[in-house]
Structures are given as structure tokens and as C-alpha cells.
Design an enzyme around this catalytic site. Structure first.
Site, mmCIF file in Angstrom:
data_model
loop_
_atom_site.group_PDB
_atom_site.id
_atom_site.type_symbol
_atom_site.label_atom_id
_atom_site.label_comp_id
_atom_site.label_asym_id
_atom_site.label_seq_id
_atom_site.Cartn_x
_atom_site.Cartn_y
_atom_site.Cartn_z
ATOM 1 N N ARG A 41 -4.490 -1.421 1.228
ATOM 2 C CA ARG A 41 -4.068 -2.085 0.571
ATOM 3 C C ARG A 41 -5.335 -1.833 -0.697
ATOM 4 O O ARG A 41 -6.825 -2.067 -0.547
ATOM 5 C CB ARG A 41 -4.586 -3.213 1.131
ATOM 6 C CG ARG A 41 -4.328 -4.914 -0.343
ATOM 7 C CD ARG A 41 -4.417 -5.945 0.834
ATOM 8 N NE ARG A 41 -4.496 -6.702 -0.600
ATOM 9 C CZ ARG A 41 -5.937 -7.665 -0.882
ATOM 10 N NH1 ARG A 41 -6.501 -6.836 -1.336
ATOM 11 N NH2 ARG A 41 -4.854 -8.351 -2.575
ATOM 12 N N SER A 109 3.847 -11.183 2.933
ATOM 13 C CA SER A 109 3.822 -12.702 2.462
ATOM 14 C C SER A 109 3.941 -13.945 2.660
ATOM 15 O O SER A 109 5.372 -13.693 1.310
ATOM 16 C CB SER A 109 2.753 -11.913 1.154
ATOM 17 O OG SER A 109 1.565 -10.978 1.402
ATOM 18 N N LYS A 138 -9.098 -12.258 -3.161
ATOM 19 C CA LYS A 138 -7.602 -11.696 -3.745
ATOM 20 C C LYS A 138 -7.764 -12.720 -5.200
ATOM 21 O O LYS A 138 -7.664 -14.250 -5.061
ATOM 22 C CB LYS A 138 -6.197 -12.435 -3.235
ATOM 23 C CG LYS A 138 -5.175 -12.380 -4.076
ATOM 24 C CD LYS A 138 -3.933 -12.740 -2.594
ATOM 25 C CE LYS A 138 -2.811 -12.179 -4.053
ATOM 26 N NZ LYS A 138 -1.340 -12.616 -2.541
HETATM 27 N N1 TZP Z 1 -2.896 -12.504 0.411
HETATM 28 C C1 TZP Z 1 -3.280 -13.877 0.740
HETATM 29 S S1 TZP Z 1 -5.546 -13.937 1.103
HETATM 30 C C2 TZP Z 1 -5.912 -11.781 0.790
HETATM 31 C C3 TZP Z 1 -4.398 -11.631 0.976
HETATM 32 C C4 TZP Z 1 -4.193 -10.203 0.847
HETATM 33 C C5 TZP Z 1 -6.468 -11.859 1.332
HETATM 34 C C6 TZP Z 1 -7.715 -11.975 2.457
HETATM 35 O O1 TZP Z 1 -9.245 -11.678 2.341
HETATM 36 P P1 TZP Z 1 -10.113 -12.269 2.688
HETATM 37 O O2 TZP Z 1 -11.540 -10.845 2.745
HETATM 38 O O3 TZP Z 1 -10.146 -12.391 4.089
HETATM 39 O O4 TZP Z 1 -10.696 -13.787 2.725
#
Ligand code: TZP
Ligand code: MG
Length: 207
Positions: A41, A109, A138
Site C-alpha cells: 500500500r 474495503s 488515511k
Molecule cells: N482504511 C480504513 S482506515 C485505514 C485504511 C487503509 C488506515 C488504517 O491505518 P491505521 O494507522 O492502522 O489507523
């Protein structure tokens, strides 16, 4: 058998959290710490940069017996021979991806109950569900789901699902109590001083 039935800890390449480290070593540390899945990612890399990193992560994960998933890019997933591709709500719909995905697994997702149901109906092999909590990782993320909605999805979802968003060591237990078996963790692990050790601690709280 769907390998996502068994996975507990879903991890990631470092993306914008790399902070000068070797991207392959950050992944290797997560694998030593017990990651069951690594997702490529990289929102800021060119496709070519993702290709070259993806080939290295493919080698490493194949050697270590860890699932390798490519985020967003179906073409890259095919080219690097990933185990699967992960599609968001704005990526290629699964109906179009499946016929060309060969034997790759497809994850989707989802950010609410109706998206979760739609992804299941469309034939996803697993879904990501989140953000469960607020997260800085995100930008412009969908509204936070919270543990109650997570528990509702947990009780009805017939395929493997992975909770994501703001989950770290101190919130694992609440996610597990809501019915979560698998979690996806980015910043709590990748920003830790000891990535391998943090990973092991998080994994240890998943049964
Ligand atoms: N999709 C929903 S929240 C997210 C993604 C890719 C980010 C999650 O990152 P973290 O640092 O574990 O909160
Ligand atoms: Mg995407």
C-alpha cells in the site's frame, strides 16, 4: 480453502511512514513479528516504484509463507504474481476484476453495513471493515464505524473480514470483544521503535 479464514494480523508496507528506513526491512520485521498478510500500500509511489518494491516483497513473502496482497492496482497484482488484490470503493469493481484475476484472492474495503453486504454478494473473498476508530493514516477517510456497528457486521458477515482503522495494541481487546478475529494495523506497528516486537505483542492478543 480460503486462507483468510485463518489470518489474524494483516500488515502493510510502510508508505508515508517509512522515515528513512529500508522498506523491505520494515516488512521483514513485521513478518518476523508474526504478520499473516502483507499488503503493498503505497499511495505516493509511481507505478514503476510500486512494481520494483512489489517484486521484492513478493520474493520475501513467498520465502516466508506469508500472503501478499496488492492494494488498488489489479495490473500490478497480476504482474508481480501477488496472492491477491485489495479493491476500494473507487477501484475496479469486483465484477470486472474477477474475470481477469485468475486464481488471485480479492478483498474489498467496506465502510458500512450496506457496502459490506454488497461486497459479499459480489463474491469478495474477504472484506476490510472500517475505519473502526479515527485514524490519521488515511486522509479523508469515511465516517468512523465504531464498535457497535462493527459488532453488527461481525454477527452477520458470512465471509472472513478484517477490522481496520485506528487499531493498535490498546484497542485490540475492544475489537476482539466486538467479534473481531482479524485486524489490520498500520501506524501502531510501523511507527513503533521496535516494529518486530510490537507486531508480536499485537499478534499475541489475537486468538
Ligand atoms: N482504511 C480504513 S482506515 C485505514 C485504511 C487503509 C488506515 C488504517 O491505518 P491505521 O494507522 O492502522 O489507523
Ligand atoms: Mg484502493
Amino acid at each position: 480453502m480460503n486462507p483468510f479464514e485463518k489470518i489474524r494480523l494483516y500488515c502493510f508496507t510502510a508508505g508515508g511512514l517509512l522515515k528513512g528506513r529500508d522498506p523491505v526491512e520494515v516488512v521483514a520485521a513485521q513478518i518476523r513479528g508474526g504478520a499473516d498478510v502483507i499488503q503493498l500500500r503505497e499511495k505516493h509511489m509511481s507505478k514503476r516504484e510500486k512494481l520494483y518494491l512489489g517484486l521484492q516483497i513478493r520474493d520475501l513473502t513467498a520465502r516466508e509463507g506469508v500472503l501478499f496482497i496488492v492494494n488498488d492496482d489489479l495490473d500490478l497484482a497480476l504482474i508481480v504474481k501477488a496472492d491477491g488484490v485489495h479493491l476500494g470503493q473507487d477501484d475496479i469493481p469486483i465484477e470486472y476484476a474477477r474475470p481477469v484475476a485468475g486464481d488471485m484472492w480479492i478483498g474489498v474495503s467496506t465502510h458500512n453495513k450496506s457496502q459490506a453486504r454488497a461486497a459479499v454478494a459480489a463474491g469478495a473473498d474477504y472484506i476490510g471493515v472500517g475505519p473502526v476508530f479515527d485514524t490519521g493514516t488515511k486522509k479523508d477517510h469515511e465516517p468512523v464505524l465504531g464498535l457497535d456497528t462493527l459488532a453488527e457486521i461481525a454477527s452477520e458477515c458470512p465471509i472472513p473480514w478484517v477490522a481496520i482503522g485506528g487499531i493498535g495494541l490498546d484497542r485490540i481487546e475492544s475489537v476482539v470483544s466486538a467479534g473481531g478475529r482479524a485486524v489490520a494495523v498500520i501506524s501502531d506497528i510501523i511507527l513503533a521503535d521496535d516494529v518486530e516486537g510490537r507486531c508480536r505483542e499485537v499478534k499475541g492478543r489475537l486468538k
